[in-house]
Design a protein around this motif. Structure first.
Motif, mmCIF file in Angstrom:
data_model
loop_
_atom_site.group_PDB
_atom_site.id
_atom_site.type_symbol
_atom_site.label_atom_id
_atom_site.label_comp_id
_atom_site.label_asym_id
_atom_site.label_seq_id
_atom_site.Cartn_x
_atom_site.Cartn_y
_atom_site.Cartn_z
ATOM 1 N N GLY A 112 0.814 -1.208 0.000
ATOM 2 C CA GLY A 112 0.000 0.000 0.000
ATOM 3 C C GLY A 112 0.844 1.252 0.000
ATOM 4 O O GLY A 112 1.992 1.255 0.451
ATOM 5 N N ILE A 178 -8.919 -6.278 1.165
ATOM 6 C CA ILE A 178 -8.753 -4.861 0.790
ATOM 7 C C ILE A 178 -10.112 -4.166 0.749
ATOM 8 O O ILE A 178 -10.256 -3.033 1.237
ATOM 9 C CB ILE A 178 -8.039 -4.764 -0.567
ATOM 10 C CG1 ILE A 178 -6.613 -5.315 -0.444
ATOM 11 C CG2 ILE A 178 -8.017 -3.332 -1.067
ATOM 12 C CD1 ILE A 178 -5.861 -5.359 -1.759
ATOM 13 N N ASP A 179 -11.124 -4.834 0.175
ATOM 14 C CA ASP A 179 -12.467 -4.247 0.143
ATOM 15 C C ASP A 179 -13.018 -4.045 1.554
ATOM 16 O O ASP A 179 -13.780 -3.101 1.799
ATOM 17 C CB ASP A 179 -13.410 -5.140 -0.660
ATOM 18 C CG ASP A 179 -13.048 -5.185 -2.134
ATOM 19 O OD1 ASP A 179 -12.377 -4.245 -2.610
ATOM 20 O OD2 ASP A 179 -13.401 -6.182 -2.810
ATOM 21 N N ARG A 182 -10.972 -0.932 3.049
ATOM 22 C CA ARG A 182 -11.071 0.365 2.366
ATOM 23 C C ARG A 182 -11.995 1.349 3.067
ATOM 24 O O ARG A 182 -11.605 2.492 3.322
ATOM 25 C CB ARG A 182 -11.498 0.154 0.912
ATOM 26 C CG ARG A 182 -11.494 1.440 0.099
ATOM 27 C CD ARG A 182 -11.891 1.202 -1.342
ATOM 28 N NE ARG A 182 -10.851 0.458 -2.064
ATOM 29 C CZ ARG A 182 -10.977 -0.780 -2.492
ATOM 30 N NH1 ARG A 182 -12.093 -1.448 -2.254
ATOM 31 N NH2 ARG A 182 -10.002 -1.368 -3.152
ATOM 32 N N ASN A 186 -10.767 4.912 4.802
ATOM 33 C CA ASN A 186 -11.234 6.170 4.220
ATOM 34 C C ASN A 186 -11.863 7.089 5.255
ATOM 35 O O ASN A 186 -11.969 8.298 5.019
ATOM 36 C CB ASN A 186 -12.238 5.895 3.096
ATOM 37 C CG ASN A 186 -11.577 5.289 1.871
ATOM 38 O OD1 ASN A 186 -10.370 5.388 1.684
ATOM 39 N ND2 ASN A 186 -12.363 4.633 1.036
ATOM 40 N N SER A 192 -4.478 9.313 3.206
ATOM 41 C CA SER A 192 -5.272 8.258 2.583
ATOM 42 C C SER A 192 -4.361 7.088 2.243
ATOM 43 O O SER A 192 -3.203 7.280 1.865
ATOM 44 C CB SER A 192 -5.949 8.770 1.303
ATOM 45 O OG SER A 192 -6.797 9.867 1.586
ATOM 46 N N PHE A 194 -3.835 3.548 -0.071
ATOM 47 C CA PHE A 194 -4.225 2.863 -1.299
ATOM 48 C C PHE A 194 -3.574 1.480 -1.273
ATOM 49 O O PHE A 194 -2.347 1.369 -1.339
ATOM 50 C CB PHE A 194 -3.771 3.647 -2.533
ATOM 51 C CG PHE A 194 -4.260 5.076 -2.560
ATOM 52 C CD1 PHE A 194 -5.491 5.385 -3.102
ATOM 53 C CD2 PHE A 194 -3.488 6.091 -2.025
ATOM 54 C CE1 PHE A 194 -5.944 6.685 -3.140
ATOM 55 C CE2 PHE A 194 -3.927 7.402 -2.047
ATOM 56 C CZ PHE A 194 -5.162 7.699 -2.605
ATOM 57 N N GLN A 196 -3.180 -2.683 -2.515
ATOM 58 C CA GLN A 196 -3.298 -3.599 -3.648
ATOM 59 C C GLN A 196 -2.595 -4.901 -3.283
ATOM 60 O O GLN A 196 -1.617 -4.911 -2.519
ATOM 61 C CB GLN A 196 -2.668 -3.009 -4.903
ATOM 62 C CG GLN A 196 -1.217 -2.581 -4.740
ATOM 63 C CD GLN A 196 -0.655 -1.973 -5.996
ATOM 64 O OE1 GLN A 196 -0.664 -2.608 -7.034
ATOM 65 N NE2 GLN A 196 -0.127 -0.759 -5.897
ATOM 66 N N ALA A 210 -1.813 2.053 -7.172
ATOM 67 C CA ALA A 210 -2.786 1.021 -7.526
ATOM 68 C C ALA A 210 -2.181 0.107 -8.586
ATOM 69 O O ALA A 210 -1.045 0.289 -9.031
ATOM 70 C CB ALA A 210 -4.088 1.654 -8.018
ATOM 71 N N GLN A 242 -11.717 2.126 -8.676
ATOM 72 C CA GLN A 242 -11.477 2.310 -7.245
ATOM 73 C C GLN A 242 -10.066 2.843 -7.022
ATOM 74 O O GLN A 242 -9.169 2.646 -7.839
ATOM 75 C CB GLN A 242 -11.646 0.987 -6.487
ATOM 76 C CG GLN A 242 -13.033 0.376 -6.580
ATOM 77 C CD GLN A 242 -13.110 -0.982 -5.915
ATOM 78 O OE1 GLN A 242 -12.111 -1.695 -5.785
ATOM 79 N NE2 GLN A 242 -14.299 -1.358 -5.487
ATOM 80 N N ASP A 243 -9.894 3.534 -5.892
ATOM 81 C CA ASP A 243 -8.574 4.029 -5.466
ATOM 82 C C ASP A 243 -7.916 4.865 -6.563
ATOM 83 O O ASP A 243 -6.706 4.753 -6.816
ATOM 84 C CB ASP A 243 -7.650 2.863 -5.079
ATOM 85 C CG ASP A 243 -8.260 1.977 -4.007
ATOM 86 O OD1 ASP A 243 -8.966 2.517 -3.151
ATOM 87 O OD2 ASP A 243 -8.035 0.761 -4.041
ATOM 88 N N ASN A 358 -7.462 0.994 -9.282
ATOM 89 C CA ASN A 358 -7.831 -0.410 -9.159
ATOM 90 C C ASN A 358 -9.217 -0.607 -9.751
ATOM 91 O O ASN A 358 -9.967 0.359 -9.969
ATOM 92 C CB ASN A 358 -7.823 -0.855 -7.695
ATOM 93 C CG ASN A 358 -6.410 -0.937 -7.134
ATOM 94 O OD1 ASN A 358 -5.479 -1.344 -7.821
ATOM 95 N ND2 ASN A 358 -6.242 -0.548 -5.878
#
Length: 371
Positions: A112, A178-179, A182, A186, A192, A194, A196, A210, A242-243, A358
């Protein structure tokens, strides 16, 4: 075939070609000789039950193939019709089926990037990264987390490395983790994150926030400063993305100090002495080393932290003059606040802006490219 796909297929082509050549050489040389020694007269050999069962299977397979081949030869019209329909169906499927490059792997690790405000200082970023790490460590699928701030040419960035528990323990894939993280990340203020999934094989021009990148280039920075935000805003509105983030950072804070040369010269203040006064206050210069029996300690010169939190600290800088005592910096200079890029990225020697992103689970790379 050129490009990355060509390099991958070249390995396969060399392997396949070598295997065919070796097979040909063996078939033309050693195989006939081996047949003379290994093949026996079937009438003198007694086979077991396993051979007889497998032989009946082979016989049935050959007879079935013979009957189907005979039917095909006797009915050429429907066979050719099926062939043409199959070819047409292939073209149709090639057009409508979503396409990607490499399937996303679950290697048991997540990487990340951290991005904070462009005017964020090291203490602010450090506290923000600690908050991010605490949220990530609270997830039951996480084994270890390592994070740091700084690096990459900008002070408002950082990186996170996450080791996951074994798959049979966490029972969920890396993209699903990751989902799950997130929305929690956030909600945190300041920086922030990010994330992956780490991949064994990564293809790309540069590391980014990403998995996928889109880069624009120009021969001047002004065009990129105009079109980079437009591209970023447009991609953030696309479904399935996303991201989405950009590596363009053009809003760093800058304080320009212009000094009155005639007045400074009359007071005996040289550009070197002015520069040295500012560097001694804000440059964190190493002025000495204290040696002990077991260690050594560096003595760093700087003003107290409360005096470098804002440009107002410049009002507390005083300069030595020749015959006029000590005067404030503001008596021979003026200040002007402005913005400046924190970093200008280049691709093939040209300035560039890269937007990384992403994709959601239901979005393919071919659809994303079309969008």
């Amino acid at each position: 075939m050129s490009g990355i796909v060509g390099r991958l297929f070249r390995e396969f082509a060399i392997t396949l070609s070598t295997a065919i050549v070796v097979s040909m050489l063996i078939s033309l040389t050693t195989t006939p000789m081996m047949c003379a020694y290994l093949l026996k007269d079937e009438r003198t050999i007694k086979h077991g039950r396993a051979y007889q069962i497998s032989e009946r299977g082979f016989t049935w397979m050959i007879s079935t193939y013979s009957r189907s081949l005979k039917w095909v030869l006797e009915h050429p019209a429907p066979v050719l019709t099926i062939l043409l329909l199959t070819i047409a169906l292939n073209f149709y499927l090639i057009d409508i089926i979503p396409k990607g490059f490499f399937p996303q792997q679950d290697t048991g690790a997540i990487m990340g990037s951290v991005r904070g405000p462009q005017d964020a200082s090291f203490p602010v970023m450090n506290n923000s990264i600690l908050e991010l790490v605490n949220v990530i460590k609270a997830d039951p699928a996480i084994a270890d987390v390592i994070a740091h701030t700084g690096g990459g040419g900008a002070t408002n960035g950082g990186n996170i490395y996450i080791a996951l528990k074994p798959l049979d323990v966490r029972k969920v894939s890396a993209p699903a983790i990751i989902d799950r993280l997130r929305p929690k990340l956030n909600r945190l203020p300041v920086a922030s994150a990010f994330l992956q999934a780490a991949q064994d094989l990564r293809i790309g021009g540069r590391s980014s926030n990403a998995m996928y990148q889109y880069t624009i280039q120009s021969d001047n920075v002004a065009d990129l400063a105009h079109w980079g935000p437009i591209l970023l805003a447009g991609m953030q509105k696309l479904p399935g993305f996303q991201d989405v983030s950009s590596d363009a950072q053009n809003a760093g804070l800058q304080e320009l100090i212009s000094y009155d040369r005639p007045t400074a010269a009359r007071l005996g203040i040289t550009p070197q002495s002015l520069d040295q006064s500012l560097y001694s206050a804000f440059g964190q210069s190493e002025v000495s080393i204290i040696y002990t029996q077991l260690n050594q300690y560096y003595v760093v010169l700087e003003v107290a932290p409360q005096y470098w939190q804002s440009p107002d600290g410049l009002k507390n800088i005083y300069l030595n003059t020749t015959g006029h005592g000590i005067i404030p910096l503001s008596s021979v200079s003026t200040e002007q606040a402005s913005t400046t890029p924190l970093i200008i990225n280049h691709t093939s020697s040209f300035p560039s802006v890269t937007v990384s992103f992403n994709l959601a689970a239901n979005m393919s790379l071919s659809d994303a490219t079309a969008w």
